[in-house]
Enzyme design. Structure first.
Site, PDB file in Angstrom:
ATOM      1  CE  LYS A 115      48.692  32.260  -3.167  1.00  0.00           C
ATOM      2  NZ  LYS A 115      47.617  33.073  -2.549  1.00  0.00           N
ATOM      3  CB  SER A 124      49.533  35.471  -0.170  1.00  0.00           C
ATOM      4  OG  SER A 124      48.344  34.918  -0.706  1.00  0.00           O
ATOM      5  CB  SER A 128      45.982  36.790  -1.500  1.00  0.00           C
ATOM      6  OG  SER A 128      46.450  36.966  -0.194  1.00  0.00           O
TER       7      SER A 128
END
Lengths: 96, 490, 512
Positions: free
Chosen positions: B76, B151, B175
Site C-alpha cells: 500500500k 482505504s 481499511s
C-alpha cells in the site's frame, strides 16, 4: 446546521487550508451533518469515565543516548520544494 | 497464476518454479488486468525481477532462504520503501521519495519477499472505497462497476485478481478488513502494537496498524509472522514474542465460545446500526452454523456502546490526523504552490491544492474537535466513550473466545454511490471501527457470495494479542468451506 | 507613581546536556554546518516516529529535583500545534496538563537576605530549528536550518514572584549555577543553551489602598543576564509612564468594582474604553537602543489544540528512581553554602562567593584549609587572589597552576614568618610559575627580619624620627602608629615580621 460559515473559516485558518467560497459552503453542509451525527455522544453520561487516549498499557519506553546516523545536507534537502545553499528556503515569514 | 504464497513456496522448494518465473507471471497478469482494475500506482518491474534473480541465485548457492522467498507482494502506498515514491494516494506527496524503509519493509526484505509495486489507496488512507485517491479509481475485480472498498482497495483488488499473492495494507478504522470482505479475500488487522508503525505514513496514530492481505488464512498467518514483532523505533510497538502463526494455524480451538453481539444484527422491529443487508446477514448466520457444527458454543453478547463507535472514531482519528498532516505545508517536503503572497499564504495554498476534499474535511473536523471551546465536548468526550467501548470488549472477551459478525453492512457498493454523502460512506465502517478504538485484533474471511456474485466478509474479532487464536478459529471455518477458493473472472 | 510594585515571572528554557536529540540519534552539538545534524525523524518526514531519550528524561528529573519540585508519578507528552517553518512537524512535542514536575523553588541570595522564588513547573519538550531572516525583513526569502530541531529542552516557569530586575538577574545566576553544577545544562546564553522570556507588569498603589495593574508584557529576545535586568528596568518604567498617560488621556479606565486579590492586597486590571481588559502583549528587547519594542497585542490567545502525543507512551516515576536521582545530585549550592558557613565559621557572604564558583572551587578551598588549618585565611586567598588570577587568565579551577596544597603551604609560611601581605602576594605570583612557597621566598630573597633586638632598635629610631606621629598618638589618634610601622617596614624593605613590629611599636609608644 451546527456550523456557521464563519466558524468554518476560523477552523480553516487554524488548519492553514485555503478554501474557496464554494468549499466553505460544502463544508458548512457536510461538516454540519457530521457534527450533528457526532452530537449523539452527548446523550451518554461520561462524568465518571476517564478518557482513553491509547488502547495500549505500555509505559517507560526509552532509547539510549547513543548517536545514530544523520543525513548529509543533500540527503536531508532532497525532498525540499526549495533550497538555497544548504538551507530550506521559504517565503518571507513577515510578509503578508 | 492463482497459487497461494504457501503453494508458491512449495513449488520453488521442489524446483518446479523459480522466483523469476513467478515474478514474470505476476507481472504479466498485472499487465493484463491493470487497465481494467488500476490497483497499482507503481509497478517496479525491473526491481522485482532483479530481486527474483537474486533469490534464485541464493537458492542455487544453497543459502538459507527467507520465509517468503520469491513470493511477490504489493505494498500500500502509505508504506515507505527506500528510494521509491510514497504518495499516500495524495497529490501532496507526488514527488516524495523516502530515504528509509518502513519496519515492515525491512522485515519483508529479510524474508526474501519480492516487492512488486505500490498499490492504490484513498488519500492518506482516508476513505472506504479508494475513490479518494488523487490518482485513479480502483475497480472491484468481482464487478468493475463497484469499488473494492478502502482505504487499502488497491492491495485488496490486487490479491483478489491474482496480481499478487500477498499484499500489505493498513487499517485505521477497517481499511484492511472492509476491502478484504468486499473483494472476497482474507484481511487481518493486528492488535495495536503488534506491528511496528515505523515508516507507515500516519493517519490516526493511536489507531493505525499494518496488516496482511492474502487468499487464505494460512498465507495471512505467514505474512503476519514476518511483519509482527518489536521495533525499537516505534514506542508503541510491544515487546512480546511472536508465535509461529503459520505453524499453529491448523490446530482447531477446543471448547470454542463465539460471542455474537446483538447490536451487529437486525432485531425484530429495529435495523442494526448502519443497515445490515439481509443477504449479508444470512451468510453470517450460515457461518455461525458451520462453527456450531464444529462444536462451538454460540453466545449472544452485547457491545452496548458500539453504535457510538463511528462518532468516536471520526473525532479521534480526525483530531490525530489534523496534527499528523500539519507537516504537509510546502516548507520541507511535499507540494508547494507555485503562486502565493508570503509564507502563510504559501502554506494555505499548498495545502489547499495538495489535499483532496475528503482529507480537507477530516482535517477540518479534527481541527474543530481540538479547538478551544470545543475540545471538551468533542475530542475529550470521544476519548471517554472510547474507554466505554474498550470496556465493552473487555467484558465480552471474559465470556467468549472471539466475537463474530459481518465485516460490512453490505457487499461492494457502486463507484460514485456514496461520494456525495460522506456520512453514509463513514457508516459503511460501522462494524470494523470499534476494533481500532479498542486496540483489539480482527480478521475478515470470505463467507459467501450475494445473488449477484459479490463477496461477503465474515469478521472475527479477538482480544488484544490473540492473533494466534484468531487465525486458528478463522482457519477452522475455512477448512469447512471453499469461499476462499473462489476467484473473480477479470 | 514611584512606589509601584514590579511583578516579574521568568520562563527559562535550557538545553539538556545529552549527546543526542530528544527523539532521535542526531547530534546536539552547537555550531555544526547547516542541516548536517538532521535525520528523517527530526525533519518530521512522513512515517517517522519519536522515541524518548532516556538521558534527557534523567537530566530533567535531576533538575526538577534540585529545584525542589514535586515529581509526578505519572507523566505524558502532548502535541502543541502551531505552524512555523522551524518546526517541521508543525507541532511541538511538549507537556501540557501532566508535566513531570511542579511546585518547586529556588533560593537566591539578595542584599536583604535569602529568598525562595517559587517555581510553577518544569517540563521536558523539544526545541525548534533556526530561521535566518533577511536584513530587509519581508523582502526576501527566509532560510531554515533544522540542526537544533528536536534538541531536548527543559522549560522552567517561575511564579510571578520576582520583585525587582536585580532579583531576576540573581535568579538566573543561581539557576545557571545549579544546573551547571549538577551537569544538566551548560547554560550558555550566547549559544542559546539558556533562553529567557520575562513577563512583567507593575502594580501602582492608589489612595484607597488598592493597586492598579498594567497589562502583562512578555519580553523576548533577551541575550544576556544583564540584558534581562536592563530590559526589565526599562519596561517597568515604560509601563508606569504608559499607565499615567493612558489614564490621563482616558484611553484606559479603572473599574474599582473589579478588584481581584493578589498576594495580600487587591489589584484592579486596567480596561479599554469598551470595558474589556487591555490585552497582554509581546515585546522585543533591543540591546542596541536599550528599549523594548511592543509587538502587536494578542487579541485572542493562540489556539494550540493540545492533545496527548499518540506516538509516545507515558512515563512512571517511582520512589526508587527518585532516591537514585537524589543520591546522584550530591550537595547543591544552597546546602553547600550553609555547610561552609557552619563548618568553617566563615561569613555568609564569603560562603556564597565560594559556592557560586562551583563544586570544584569549593573542593579546592577545602583542600587549602586541610593543609593550612586556617579557614579564614584560606577563604581570603581563594576568593580574592586565586579567583582574580583565574579570571584574569580565564582559567578553570581544574587547570589552576597552583595546587591547593601549595596555597595552603604559603599560608602556613606567612603565619610562621609574619611575611606581610604585599610580599606574600609576590611569593604567590612566583608560585604560579610552579615554585613551592619556600623556593619562591628563597628566589625572591625574602628573609624576614624577626630578631626582636634588631627590630626594637629600628622601632626606637622610628619614634625618635617621628615626633609628630608620637604626639598625635598620645592625643588618641591610634592610626598615627602606622607611620612608625611604615618606617620600620621601609628600613627592612618590607621584610620585618609584621606581628612582632606591631607588638613592639605598641609597647614602646605606650611606655613613653
Amino acid at each position: 446546521m451546527s456550523l456557521s460559515a464563519d466558524e468554518v473559516r476560523r477552523v480553516a485558518d487554524l488548519a492553514r487550508l485555503e478554501l474557496s467560497d464554494a468549499d466553505v459552503d460544502a463544508m458548512v453542509r457536510q461538516l454540519g451533518a457530521i457534527v450533528d451525527y457526532i452530537n449523539q455522544l452527548q446523550q451518554l453520561n461520561t462524568d465518571a469515565v476517564e478518557p482513553l487516549a491509547h488502547a495500549l498499557d505500555v509505559h517507560d519506553v526509552f532509547r539510549d543516548d547513543v548517536p545514530g546516523t544523520s543525513l548529509s545536507p543533500d540527503e536531508a534537502l532532497a525532498n525540499a520544494p526549495a533550497r538555497k545553499d544548504d538551507f530550506y528556503r521559504v517565503p518571507p515569514v513577515f510578509g503578508d | 497464476m492463482n497459487l497461494t504464497a504457501a503453494e508458491l513456496l512449495e513449488r520453488q522448494s521442489t524446483g518446479d518454479l523459480s522466483a523469476e518465473a513467478i515474478t514474470q507471471s505476476f507481472l504479466a497478469r498485472i499487465q493484463q488486468v491493470e487497465p481494467k482494475l488500476r490497483s497499482f500506482l507503481a509497478v517496479d518491474e525491473a526491481g522485482a525481477l532483479e530481486q527474483a534473480r537474486a533469490i534464485d541465485a541464493k537458492r542455487r548457492r544453497g543459502d538459507a532462504m527467507g520465509i517468503l522467498a520469491g513470493v511477490p507482494i504489493a505494498i500500500k502506498d502509505v508504506i515507505c520503501v527506500q528510494g521509491q515514491r510514497a504518495t499516500a494516494g495524495s497529490k501532496m506527496l507526488e514527488a516524495f521519495v523516502p530515504p528509509y524503509d518502513a519496519h515492515v519493509i525491512t522485515r519483508l526484505k529479510e524474508a526474501d519477499a519480492i516487492l512488486i509495486g505500490k498499490s492504490n489507496c484513498d488519500e492518506f488512507a482516508m476513505g472506504s472505497s479508494t475513490e479518494n485517491s488523487a490518482y485513479q479509481t480502483t475497480r472491484n475485480p468481482w464487478d468493475l462497476e463497484r469499488t473494492p472498498g478502502g482505504s487499502s482497495g488497491g492491495s485488496a483488488a490486487a490479491v483478489a485478481a491474482s496480481e499478487a499473492p500477498l499484499a500489505l495494507g493498513t487499517d485505521t478504522g477497517g481499511s484492511i478488513r472492509q476491502p478484504a470482505g468486499l473483494c472476497g479475500i482474507v484481511g487481518l488487522k493486528p492488535s495495536y502494537g503488534r506491528v511496528s508503525r515505523f515508516g507507515l505514513i500516519a493517519y490516526g496514530s493511536s489507531l493505525d496498524q499494518c496488516g496482511p492481505f492474502a487468499h487464505d488464512v494460512r498465507d495471512s498467518a505467514l505474512l503476519l509472522e514476518v511483519i509482527a514483532g518489536h521495533d525499537s523505533r516505534d514506542s508503541t510497538s510491544v515487546d512480546r514474542p511472536v508465535p509461529q502463526y503459520a505453524k499453529v494455524v491448523e490446530s482447531p480451538v477446543q471448547a470454542l465460545v463465539i460471542g455474537v453481539p446483538r447490536e451487529f444484527f437486525n432485531q425484530p422491529g429495529a435495523q442494526a446500526t448502519g443497515g445490515l443487508d439481509a443477504e449479508v446477514e444470512r451468510s453470517v448466520r450460515d457461518a455461525l452454523k458451520v462453527y456450531e457444527s464444529l462444536g462451538a458454543t454460540i453466545k449472544e453478547i452485547s457491545l452496548p456502546h458500539s453504535p457510538y463507535s463511528v462518532a468516536v472514531y471520526y473525532l479521534v482519528a480526525t483530531a490525530e490526523a489534523s496534527s499528523n498532516l500539519a507537516r504537509y505545508d510546502g516548507v520541507h517536503f511535499g507540494h508547494r504552490a507555485k503562486e502565493f503572497a508570503g509564507l502563510i499564504d504559501m502554506m494555505k495554498k499548498s495545502r489547499g491544492e495538495g489535499f483532496g476534499a475528503e482529507v480537507k474535511r477530516r482535517i477540518m473536523l479534527g481541527t474543530y474537535a481540538l479547538s478551544s471551546g470545543y475540545i471538551d465536548a468533542y475530542y475529550l468526550k470521544a476519548l471517554k466513550v472510547r474507554r466505554l467501548i474498550r470496556q465493552d470488549f473487555d467484558r465480552a472477551f471474559a465470556e467468549c473466545d472471539v466475537i463474530v459478525g459481518p465485516t460490512s453492512p453490505t457487499a461492494a457498493f457502486k463507484i460514485g454511490e456514496k461520494t456525495g454523502d460522506p456520512l453514509a460512506m463513514y457508516l459503511s465502517d460501522i462494524y470494523t471501527i470499534s476494533a481500532n478504538l479498542a486496540g483489539i485484533c480482527g480478521i475478515s474471511i470470505p463467507c459467501g457470495l450475494t445473488k449477484t456474485g459479490l463477496p461477503i466478509g465474515l469478521q472475527i474479532l479477538g482480544a488484544p494479542f490473540t492473533e494466534e487464536k484468531l487465525l486458528r478459529i478463522a482457519r477452522m471455518y475455512e477448512r469447512e468451506t471453499d469461499w476462499h477458493k473462489r476467484r473473480p473472472a477479470v | 507613581m514611584t512606589t509601584h510594585r514590579i511583578i516579574i515571572g521568568l520562563e527559562v528554557h535550557v538545553q539538556l546536556l545529552t549527546k543526542t536529540k530528544l527523539f532521535c540519534g542526531c547530534s546536539t552539538q552547537f555550531g555544526l554546518p547547516p542541516n548536517s545534524a538532521t535525520c528523517p525523524i527530526c525533519c518530521g518526514l512522513p512515517g517517522t516516529l519519536p522515541v524518548m531519550n532516556r538521558e534527557a528524561f534523567h537530566l530533567a528529573l535531576k533538575a526538577a529535583t534540585a529545584l525542589n519540585c514535586k515529581i509526578a508519578s505519572f507523566t505524558k507528552w502532548d502535541r502543541k500545534n502551531y505552524y512555523y517553518p522551524d518546526l517541521p512537524k508543525n507541532y511541538q512535542i511538549s507537556q501540557y496538563d501532566l508535566p513531570f514536575s511542579s511546585e518547586g523553588w529556588l533560593e537566591i541570595e539578595l542584599p536583604s537576605g535569602p529568598k525562595k522564588v517559587g517555581i510553577i513547573r518544569a517540563h521536558l519538550e523539544e526545541d525548534a530549528g533556526k530561521m535566518l531572516h533577511d536584513e530587509h525583513a519581508g523582502k526576501s526569502d527566509s532560510l531554515v536550518d533544522l540542526n537544533r530541531t528536536g534538541t531536548p529542552l527543559l522549560e522552567i516557569v517561575s511564579k510571578p514572584a520576582i520583585d525587582t530586575p536585580e532579583e531576576a538577574k540573581a535568579y538566573l545566576e543561581e539557576l545557571r549555577l545549579l544546573l551547571r553544577e549538577i551537569g544538566v545544562s551548560d547554560c550558555e546564553m550566547q549559544e542559546g543553551s539558556l533562553r529567557c522570556d520575562a513577563n512583567i507588569n507593575i502594580h501602582v498603589p492608589q489612595a484607597d489602598g488598592t493597586f492598579i495593574a498594567t497589562p502583562i508584557i512578555e519580553i523576548k529576545n533577551l541575550n544576556s543576564f544583564r540584558g534581562v535586568e536592563r530590559a526589565l528596568k526599562y519596561e517597568a518604567e515604560r509601563q508606569a509612564n504608559e499607565l499615567r498617560r493612558s489614564l490621563d488621556a482616558g484611553a484606559w479606565v479603572v473599574d474599582s468594582s473589579r478588584a481581584k486579590a493578589f498576594r495580600d492586597y487587591a489589584v484592579i486590571q486596567v480596561l479599554t474604553q469598551r470595558g474589556s481588559e487591555v490585552a497582554k502583549a509581546t515585546a522585543g528587547w533591543d540591546e542596541r537602543t536599550g528599549r523594548t519594542e511592543i509587538q502587536r497585542r494578542k487579541e485572542e490567545a493562540s489556539d494550540y489544540r493540545y492533545f496527548p502525543e499518540p506516538d509516545l507512551v507515558p512515563v512512571k516515576v517511582d520512589a526508587a528512581i527518585l532516591d537514585k536521582v537524589r543520591t546522584e545530585l550530591g550537595e547543591l549550592p544552597a546546602a553547600q553554602k550553609a555547610r561552609l558557613q557552619s563548618q568553617y565559621g566563615i561569613p555568609a557572604y564569603d560562603a556564597g562567593i565560594l559556592s557560586r564558583q562551583g563544586r570544584a572551587f569549593v573542593a579546592y578551598f577545602e583542600a587549602v584549609v586541610k593543609t593550612c588549618g586556617d579557614a579564614k585565611e584560606a577563604c581570603n586567598w581563594t576568593i580574592n587572589d586565586l579567583l582574580s588570577t583565574l579570571n584574569e587568565r580565564q582559567l578553570d579551577i581544574n587547570v589552576c597552576p597552583l595546587s591547593p596544597q601549595g596555597l595552603g603551604e604559603l599560608i602556613v609560611e606567612i603565619k610562621s614568618t609574619g611575611l606581610n601581605k604585599q610580599r606574600a602576594r609576590e611569593v604567590y605570583t612566583a608560585m604560579l610559575d610552579g615554585l613551592t612557597a619556600k623556593q619562591a621566598i628563597d628566589k625572591l630573597g625574602f628573609k624576614v627580619v624577626g630578631d626582636e633586638a634588631q627590630l626594637l632598635e629600628l622601632v626606637r629610631r622610628a619614634i625618635a624620627a617621628n615626633p609628630k606621629a608620637v604626639a598625635d598618638f598620645k592625643k588618641g589618634k591610634l592610626k598615627a602608629a602606622d607611620a612608625i610601622k611604615g618606617f620600620v617596614m621601609r628600613e627592612t624593605k618590607g621584610m620585618a615580621n609584621t606581628e612582632v613590629v606591631q607588638r613592639l611599636v605598641m609597647e614602646e609608644l605606650n611606655r613613653g
